[in-house]
Enzyme design. Sequence first.
Site, PDB file in Angstrom:
ATOM      1  CE  LYS A  79     -40.269  10.979 -15.209  1.00 49.50           C
ATOM      2  NZ  LYS A  79     -39.833  11.731 -16.385  1.00 49.50           N
ATOM      3  CE1 TYR A 108     -38.720   7.794 -16.522  1.00 51.82           C
ATOM      4  CE2 TYR A 108     -37.087   8.682 -18.023  1.00 51.82           C
ATOM      5  CZ  TYR A 108     -38.399   8.541 -17.626  1.00 51.82           C
ATOM      6  OH  TYR A 108     -39.400   9.155 -18.338  1.00 51.82           O
TER       7      TYR A 108
END
Length: 182
Positions: free
Chosen positions: A46, A18
């Site tokens: 992400k 992330y």
Amino acid sequence: ESYFSRLADAAGGPMYLYNIPQTTKQSIPLEVVDRLSHHPRIAGIKDSEPDGARQEELARRFLGRPDFAVVCGSVALASRALRAGADGFVPGGGNFAPALMRELMDRLVAGDPAADAVQRRVDAINATYQKGRTISQLFAALKGILEIKGLCGRHVFPPLLPVSDAELETIRRELAAAEAIL
């Protein structure tokens, strides 16, 4: 890189990287993402960095890699990222306008030029709770929208502060003007 490798080694299953430098104050370099993408437990990333060129490069770099997913966390850049090959996006607005976010995804996947108009509408709606707010404040505003929609209260955990009644009314008016109170 060492941190993420050790974390993945210790994970009991697949994990995603992330990248959110707005809160971590660090960006995971693309070269590091590339090397980590070959770890057997790292399934994707992400990436919420608000940098369109980075989102496009990230999507292109991993295009055709079924073992590593790229998900755009900056919804304002969703169209750019998906057109470059990203696998999806994670919209905060999906909590209160899921059909609109699904329409954007469907149109992008289909290559429909009308996706640009949907992206502009999504951007206008996102501005109602994001503009002029820090990342912490926008989460409180998002919770306020969820209260408006009757989905939950606007309560947030400390040290975050909930939006005031006056701020919530401003958000309600802006959402109505953007035709987002669906």
